[in-house]
Design a protein around this motif. Structure first.
Motif, PDB file in Angstrom:
ATOM      1  N   HIS A 123      35.923  36.061  64.539  1.00 62.11           N
ATOM      2  CA  HIS A 123      34.898  37.004  63.984  1.00 62.11           C
ATOM      3  C   HIS A 123      35.243  36.618  62.339  1.00 62.11           C
ATOM      4  CE1 HIS A 123      32.414  40.386  62.727  1.00 62.11           C
ATOM      5  NE2 HIS A 123      33.477  40.707  62.252  1.00 62.11           N
ATOM      6  N   ALA A 124      34.311  36.216  61.808  1.00 57.32           N
ATOM      7  CA  ALA A 124      34.387  35.829  60.348  1.00 57.32           C
ATOM      8  C   ALA A 124      33.342  36.811  59.769  1.00 57.32           C
ATOM      9  CB  ALA A 124      34.172  34.635  60.065  1.00 57.32           C
ATOM     10  N   LYS A 125      33.590  37.415  58.435  1.00 57.00           N
ATOM     11  CA  LYS A 125      32.481  38.147  57.697  1.00 57.00           C
ATOM     12  C   LYS A 125      33.060  38.055  56.129  1.00 57.00           C
ATOM     13  CE  LYS A 125      29.376  41.384  57.715  1.00 57.00           C
ATOM     14  NZ  LYS A 125      28.073  41.239  57.954  1.00 57.00           N
ATOM     15  N   ARG A 126      31.954  37.833  55.283  1.00 58.26           N
ATOM     16  CA  ARG A 126      32.173  38.091  54.031  1.00 58.26           C
ATOM     17  C   ARG A 126      31.840  39.507  53.643  1.00 58.26           C
ATOM     18  NH1 ARG A 126      29.095  37.746  49.551  1.00 58.26           N
ATOM     19  NH2 ARG A 126      30.127  36.997  47.438  1.00 58.26           N
ATOM     20  N   LEU A 127      32.382  40.307  53.087  1.00 62.34           N
ATOM     21  CA  LEU A 127      32.232  41.655  52.744  1.00 62.34           C
ATOM     22  C   LEU A 127      32.246  41.601  51.193  1.00 62.34           C
ATOM     23  CD1 LEU A 127      34.636  43.489  55.118  1.00 62.34           C
ATOM     24  CD2 LEU A 127      32.440  43.124  55.465  1.00 62.34           C
ATOM     25  N   PRO A 128      30.872  41.782  50.595  1.00 63.29           N
ATOM     26  CA  PRO A 128      31.008  41.571  49.036  1.00 63.29           C
ATOM     27  C   PRO A 128      31.077  43.052  48.677  1.00 63.29           C
ATOM     28  CG  PRO A 128      28.760  41.623  50.089  1.00 63.29           C
ATOM     29  CD  PRO A 128      29.602  41.704  51.187  1.00 63.29           C
ATOM     30  N   LEU A 129      31.553  42.998  47.344  1.00 65.40           N
ATOM     31  CA  LEU A 129      31.910  44.279  46.592  1.00 65.40           C
ATOM     32  C   LEU A 129      30.819  44.385  45.598  1.00 65.40           C
ATOM     33  CD1 LEU A 129      35.736  43.699  46.227  1.00 65.40           C
ATOM     34  CD2 LEU A 129      34.696  46.092  47.057  1.00 65.40           C
ATOM     35  N   PRO A 130      30.171  45.831  45.294  1.00 66.98           N
ATOM     36  CA  PRO A 130      29.312  45.745  44.321  1.00 66.98           C
ATOM     37  C   PRO A 130      29.553  45.522  42.975  1.00 66.98           C
ATOM     38  CG  PRO A 130      30.063  47.958  45.095  1.00 66.98           C
ATOM     39  CD  PRO A 130      30.719  46.910  45.969  1.00 66.98           C
ATOM     40  N   GLU A 131      30.928  45.555  42.494  1.00 69.61           N
ATOM     41  CA  GLU A 131      31.363  45.273  41.267  1.00 69.61           C
ATOM     42  C   GLU A 131      32.821  44.845  41.357  1.00 69.61           C
ATOM     43  OE1 GLU A 131      30.509  47.785  37.606  1.00 69.61           O
ATOM     44  OE2 GLU A 131      31.928  48.881  38.950  1.00 69.61           O
ATOM     45  N   PRO A 132      33.376  43.709  40.769  1.00 69.40           N
ATOM     46  CA  PRO A 132      34.586  43.349  40.911  1.00 69.40           C
ATOM     47  C   PRO A 132      35.794  44.679  40.915  1.00 69.40           C
ATOM     48  CG  PRO A 132      33.657  41.964  39.514  1.00 69.40           C
ATOM     49  CD  PRO A 132      32.667  43.319  39.651  1.00 69.40           C
ATOM     50  N   THR A 133      36.787  44.338  41.806  1.00 68.95           N
ATOM     51  CA  THR A 133      37.672  45.572  41.542  1.00 68.95           C
ATOM     52  C   THR A 133      38.835  45.112  42.381  1.00 68.95           C
ATOM     53  OG1 THR A 133      37.973  47.827  42.231  1.00 68.95           O
ATOM     54  CG2 THR A 133      37.186  46.664  43.950  1.00 68.95           C
ATOM     55  N   LEU A 134      39.961  45.925  42.188  1.00 68.81           N
ATOM     56  CA  LEU A 134      41.356  45.427  42.697  1.00 68.81           C
ATOM     57  C   LEU A 134      42.104  46.899  43.281  1.00 68.81           C
ATOM     58  CD1 LEU A 134      43.078  42.925  40.700  1.00 68.81           C
ATOM     59  CD2 LEU A 134      42.122  42.646  42.743  1.00 68.81           C
ATOM     60  N   ASP A 135      41.233  48.012  43.346  1.00 72.86           N
ATOM     61  CA  ASP A 135      41.504  49.164  43.844  1.00 72.86           C
ATOM     62  C   ASP A 135      41.852  48.909  45.188  1.00 72.86           C
ATOM     63  OD1 ASP A 135      41.905  51.679  44.841  1.00 72.86           O
ATOM     64  OD2 ASP A 135      40.221  52.538  43.521  1.00 72.86           O
ATOM     65  N   PRO A 136      43.125  49.155  45.804  1.00 72.64           N
ATOM     66  CA  PRO A 136      43.486  49.099  47.194  1.00 72.64           C
ATOM     67  C   PRO A 136      42.616  49.965  48.008  1.00 72.64           C
ATOM     68  CG  PRO A 136      45.391  48.933  45.833  1.00 72.64           C
ATOM     69  CD  PRO A 136      44.266  49.347  44.908  1.00 72.64           C
ATOM     70  N   GLY A 137      42.369  51.370  47.679  1.00 71.15           N
ATOM     71  CA  GLY A 137      42.015  52.170  48.411  1.00 71.15           C
ATOM     72  C   GLY A 137      40.472  51.821  48.728  1.00 71.15           C
ATOM     73  N   LEU A 138      39.700  51.497  47.740  1.00 68.48           N
ATOM     74  CA  LEU A 138      38.293  50.974  47.882  1.00 68.48           C
ATOM     75  C   LEU A 138      38.327  49.714  48.643  1.00 68.48           C
ATOM     76  CD1 LEU A 138      36.600  51.123  44.492  1.00 68.48           C
ATOM     77  CD2 LEU A 138      35.845  52.126  46.512  1.00 68.48           C
ATOM     78  N   LEU A 139      39.107  48.696  48.620  1.00 68.57           N
ATOM     79  CA  LEU A 139      39.105  47.642  49.324  1.00 68.57           C
ATOM     80  C   LEU A 139      39.334  47.866  50.824  1.00 68.57           C
ATOM     81  CD1 LEU A 139      41.025  45.187  46.770  1.00 68.57           C
ATOM     82  CD2 LEU A 139      38.904  45.051  47.423  1.00 68.57           C
ATOM     83  N   PHE A 140      40.132  48.731  51.012  1.00 72.04           N
ATOM     84  CA  PHE A 140      40.746  49.283  52.290  1.00 72.04           C
ATOM     85  C   PHE A 140      39.572  49.902  53.034  1.00 72.04           C
ATOM     86  CE2 PHE A 140      42.577  52.286  55.553  1.00 72.04           C
ATOM     87  CZ  PHE A 140      43.071  51.237  56.256  1.00 72.04           C
ATOM     88  N   ARG A 141      38.969  50.711  52.267  1.00 71.13           N
ATOM     89  CA  ARG A 141      37.702  51.485  52.797  1.00 71.13           C
ATOM     90  C   ARG A 141      36.425  50.556  53.300  1.00 71.13           C
ATOM     91  NH1 ARG A 141      38.333  55.618  49.112  1.00 71.13           N
ATOM     92  NH2 ARG A 141      36.391  55.055  47.927  1.00 71.13           N
ATOM     93  N   LEU A 142      36.266  49.464  52.528  1.00 70.92           N
ATOM     94  CA  LEU A 142      35.362  48.431  52.886  1.00 70.92           C
ATOM     95  C   LEU A 142      35.769  47.643  54.096  1.00 70.92           C
ATOM     96  CD1 LEU A 142      33.010  46.644  51.314  1.00 70.92           C
ATOM     97  CD2 LEU A 142      35.067  44.859  50.829  1.00 70.92           C
TER      98      LEU A 142
END
Lengths: 230, 504
Positions: B304-323
């Motif tokens: 299962h492969a998926k590209r999860l785009p972010l609305p704006e570049p970030t490195l916030d681990p909390g945000l990335l984890f929620r995504l």
């Protein structure tokens, strides 16, 4: 011995004198807070005057038109245009999805997020979510086609939660409705002018300059309950 | 004389740096421990164990590559002996690359522990300082490197070799003092073959400076291709293109589970750890993530492969984890997971630069989350920024994403001005009976509103889609003012009258 009404106020007055008037009454406190409220200037002289300078931030304002052709739509368009010129985003929660795109200039639509809602309950639920987002300083809740009974399933606590969220973000919400909706609203104006067929060819400024607002008494929770039942 | 940006005296100021990690394989293993003591890597896969490489302290005791381990231990009893570790080399190599990416984007992995950097994106005045800074950052991470600076990749490598031999951190071979600097360097620094070195020694040439002063024709006649190649390198006439490193490998984490994972919790635990690691790596390079690529391999061989785009570049681990966790929770795992791969798509920081005075969304991540929640409430087709579509059919509009940046609000580039009151539509319309006099509406009756027409305007006829079979439409619109009710729009479609909306 319990204090009677007069003796209560006498006792409070004497206590204030003793403390050099450091204690404020509830109404004084609210008045002071009211004066400090930041207001979103709408660009509509009549509306600004009726609201004491503009739409109060952190508040829900009801604009009531008790039937079609009262001018609520034109005011909505004017608020959107003003927000666009100031670079602000607006969220429109459209109950019944009666939005007509031809009524709004294309450039104003750029800052508008339209949310079509099936019912008043759904719209308030969406507003509850949306007011947590700091990206939108202005929310327009279009309930012009809702019957008073449509609002009855919305819980009062939900309105107060929305108010709290608006206060936290200093955002403004305007509810367009046909009748009074909630006791959480502090500012309520009724549109008493009426549009005629000739107004279809008038400039928007001309129509807006003729709009007349009349403050409506605040709805108590008892009255809100009556409205729901009614 | 500075003529224009990047040029001095008409010559283009190109520059390269070579970052050389001495005894890379050894340093990779001994990065965190064993510094300050003699250490060596040995190959014990053969019948006789031999030393592969050693540090300076061990070399001072007579230990060197190729000697038997037993002999090395006899010469240096304190010698710490280890086997090579490809995993440790991979980690150290990534660390080297990540740290170097914080300096310039164009990097070639020339060899194990050797990087060649294209310095074209930085002003020459800052090269020396940046090189020292890189050296210090790597030293803090446990990697001892030297940096050579030169006008071509070959000269930068030569400078790095000079730094290794001279035991200095940074060695800069400037164009204007190239010959003087080369005069200080012995022939061995040029990494040429033993035969050529011997010939040059017999000629009486001791330094690279002396060799580069020879005429090219003479070198070609006497030393052939090998000599000419060296002469071209030393005079800066060879500038090979760099094979730039692929960042995808750097921004990727992979884990093969020892056991099959059928629950989400352990998966999320690994995801969180990976996200933190990758965020740290990407941060070293001065970039941010614009999307997270997510690949799960299942026990039944499916993926299962998926590209999860972010609305704006970030490195916030909390945000990335929620995504990622949001996607994982919504996804139904039909089999146990055996491997997980995560990759960050790094951003181009310049491309995502915002305008100074532009109005836009304050927090795009929050906006995307709000959208996601609103879609759950009202449906994904009922939300968007409305735009007119190219059709005469009334009331149609499309919903596009809200622009993240607003253009200048005063511009009149799009759309004509709109006059009159606004129309509020009844989405389905109300069937209406209309009484006419001389073809003009006189009285309207519907479930929504009924009344006498006191003023009317119309009809305005329109039609379209006649070129699509079965989709053609035709209508006549009337605007009517009803006594004590307001202004409404009536539509006659040929078959029936509809109350389409009201003006407000």
């Amino acid at each position: 011995m319990p204090l009677t009404g007069n003796s209560k106020s006498d006792a409070l007055e004497s206590l204030r004198k003793q403390l050099g008037r450091q204690i404020k009454s509830g109404s004084e406190f609210l008045q002071e807070r009211e004066q400090k409220t930041i207001r979103l200037v709408t660009g509509l002289d009549g509306l600004n005057a009726a609201l004491g300078g503009g739409l109060p931030s952190g508040q829900l304002t009801e604009i009531i038109g008790r039937g079609p052709s009262r001018g609520g739509g034109v005011i909505m368009a004017a608020l959107l245009a003003r927000a666009r010129s100031e670079g602000r985003y607006v969220m429109l929660l459209d109950i019944g999805a009666g939005f007509s795109i031809g009524s709004f200039p294309e450039r104003d639509l750029e800052s508008l997020l339209w949310v079509g809602c099936d019912s008043a309950t759904q719209a308030v639920e969406a507003l509850d979510v949306a007011t947590r987002d700091e990206n939108f300083p202005l929310f327009l809740l279009d309930g012009r086609d809702c019957e008073p009974s449509d609002w009855k399933s919305v819980r009062t606590q939900q309105w107060y939660r929305i108010l709290n969220q608006l206060r936290q973000r200093e955002a403004v919400a305007v509810l367009f409705a046909r009748s009074e909706v909630t006791s959480a609203t502090k500012h309520r104006l009724e549109l008493v002018s009426r549009l005629a067929l000739d107004d279809l060819h008038q400039e928007r400024e001309t129509i807006l300059s003729r709009a007349r607002f009349q403050p409506v008494q605040r709805v108590t929770e008892d009255r809100e309950e009556q409205l729901r039942v009614g | 004389m500075r003529t224009k940006k990047g040029q001095v005296g008409g010559h283009t100021l190109s520059g390269y740096a070579v970052v050389w990690c001495r005894d890379f394989r050894l340093q990779a293993v001994k990065r965190r421990s064993g510094r300050g003591v003699p250490a060596a890597l040995v190959d014990d896969t053969q019948r006789q164990s031999i030393v592969l490489c050693c540090n300076t302290l061990a070399a001072r005791s007579g230990v060197g590559p190729g000697i038997p381990t037993v002999q090395a231990l006899a010469r240096c009893p304190q010698l710490q002996v280890d086997r090579p570790s490809p995993a440790a080399e991979l980690v150290a190599g990534r660390m080297l690359l990540e740290t170097a990416l914080g300096w310039v984007p164009g990097i070639e992995e020339t060899g194990p522990g050797i990087l060649t950097l294209d310095l074209a994106t930085q002003a020459p005045a800052q090269w020396q300082e940046s090189a020292s800074h890189l050296h210090d950052r790597l030293a803090a991470l446990g990697l001892e490197v030297v940096v050579g600076l030169g006008e071509t990749p070959a000269l930068a490598r030569l400078a790095a070799q000079a730094a290794l031999h001279g035991e200095v951190d940074v060695w800069h071979l400037r164009r204007e003092e190239r010959l003087e600097k080369l005069d200080q360097l012995p022939l061995i620094v040029a990494e040429t073959g033993a035969g050529l070195n011997e010939k040059l020694r017999l000629w009486g040439l001791q330094t690279l400076g002396a060799f580069s002063r020879l005429r090219r024709e003479e070198v070609a006649a006497r030393l052939g291709d090998e000599g000419v190649e060296l002469w071209l390198r030393l005079t800066g006439r060879i500038r090979r293109p760099l094979r730039l490193a692929k960042l995808e490998q750097l921004f990727e984490a992979h884990h093969d589970f020892d056991y099959e994972v059928s629950e989400r919790e352990p998966l999320l635990f690994v995801v969180q750890r990976f996200l933190e690691q990758l965020a740290g790596r990407v941060a070293q390079t001065g970039r941010a993530a614009t999307a997270v690529h997510f690949l799960l391999t299942f026990a039944d061989g499916a993926c299962h492969a998926k590209r999860l785009p972010l609305p704006e570049p970030t490195l916030d681990p909390g945000l990335l984890f929620r995504l990622v966790s949001g996607h994982l929770e919504a996804f139904e795992m039909k089999a146990a997971v055996v491997a997980l791969r995560l990759r960050f798509e790094p951003s181009d920081p310049v491309a995502s630069q915002k305008t100074l005075f532009g109005a836009g969304l304050k927090n795009r991540h929050h906006y995307e989350e709000t959208l996601k929640r609103l879609r759950k409430i009202v449906g994904s087709d009922r939300i968007g920024s409305p735009r007119p579509i190219d059709s005469h059919r009334p009331g149609l509009f499309e919903k596009v994403p809200l622009p993240a940046e607003l253009s200048d609000g005063d511009s009149d580039e799009s759309g004509p001005p709109v006059t009159g009151s606004t129309l509020r539509r009844y989405p389905l319309g109300f069937r209406t009976s209309v009484q006419l006099r001389d073809g003009v509406p006189l009285r309207v009756e519907s479930s929504r509103v009924s009344g006498i027409v006191i003023a009317s305007a119309g009809p305005w006829k329109s039609g379209g889609d006649w070129w699509h079979e079965g989709q053609q439409w035709e209508r006549s619109e009337w605007d009517v003012e009803l006594l004590n009710h307001g202004v409404f729009r009536l539509v006659e479609t040929g078959r029936e009258w509809l109350l389409e909306g009201y003006y407000d």
